[in-house]
Design a protein around this motif. Structure first.
Motif, PDB file in Angstrom:
ATOM      1  N   GLU A 110       0.760  -1.229   0.082  1.00 56.49           N
ATOM      2  CA  GLU A 110      -0.015   0.051   0.039  1.00 56.49           C
ATOM      3  C   GLU A 110       0.897   1.267  -0.020  1.00 56.49           C
ATOM      4  N   SER A 111       0.289   2.308  -0.321  1.00 60.11           N
ATOM      5  CA  SER A 111       0.924   3.550  -0.471  1.00 60.11           C
ATOM      6  C   SER A 111      -0.114   4.938  -0.501  1.00 60.11           C
ATOM      7  N   GLY A 112       0.114   5.771  -0.126  1.00 57.85           N
ATOM      8  CA  GLY A 112      -0.726   7.181  -0.173  1.00 57.85           C
ATOM      9  C   GLY A 112      -1.139   7.810   0.813  1.00 57.85           C
ATOM     10  N   GLY A 113      -1.292   7.145   2.130  1.00 57.27           N
ATOM     11  CA  GLY A 113      -1.474   7.628   3.342  1.00 57.27           C
ATOM     12  C   GLY A 113      -0.793   8.903   3.735  1.00 57.27           C
ATOM     13  N   GLY A 114      -1.192   9.441   4.789  1.00 58.10           N
ATOM     14  CA  GLY A 114      -0.605  10.659   5.278  1.00 58.10           C
ATOM     15  C   GLY A 114      -1.614  11.705   6.166  1.00 58.10           C
ATOM     16  N   LEU A 115      -1.173  12.819   6.324  1.00 50.80           N
ATOM     17  CA  LEU A 115      -1.845  14.161   7.152  1.00 50.80           C
ATOM     18  C   LEU A 115      -2.378  14.722   6.150  1.00 50.80           C
ATOM     19  N   VAL A 116      -3.502  15.086   6.399  1.00 47.45           N
ATOM     20  CA  VAL A 116      -4.520  16.301   5.700  1.00 47.45           C
ATOM     21  C   VAL A 116      -5.373  16.969   6.446  1.00 47.45           C
TER      22      VAL A 116
END
Length: 120
Positions: free
Chosen positions: A6-12
């Protein structure tokens, strides 16, 4: 062996967008249903969205109209486009795939999880 990465998570910030990706690799015939689940602290893991190999989709009510699941069968990849994010969407998001490894063998596989944090 089958792996989901998986990829693409983060803080928004609330109202923002993120796009998650999950690519399957390994030895298998094909992938049936793919989906995204999430788990917030102290809560059970819940289905967010899933998509069949033919493109039929299902969403949990709380994300309908904001999230879109899609897949690229040629790349064995599933995506989750998340728009209008809310703080309550914060969780670890997990990719899931029903992998057909042979005529008589179908197994569920999970990604390692990616953190999504939405600030208010």
């Amino acid at each position: 062996q089958v792996q989901l990465v998986e990829s693409g998570g983060g803080l928004v910030q609330a109202g923002g967008s993120l796009r998650l990706s999950c690519a399957a690799s390994g030895s298998f015939l094909r992938i049936s249903t793919m989906g995204w689940y999430r788990q917030a602290p102290g809560k059970q893991r819940e289905l967010v969205a899933r998509i069949t190999s033919g493109g039929t989709t299902n969403y949990v009510t709380s994300v309908k109209g904001r999230f879109t699941i899609s897949r690229d069968n040629a790349k064995n990849t599933v995506y989750l486009q998340m728009n209008s994010l809310k703080p309550e969407d914060s969780a670890v998001y997990y990719c899931n795939a029903q992998v057909i490894r042979s005529i008589t063998s179908t197994n569920d596989y999970w990604g390692q999880g990616t953190q999504v944090t939405v600030s208010s």
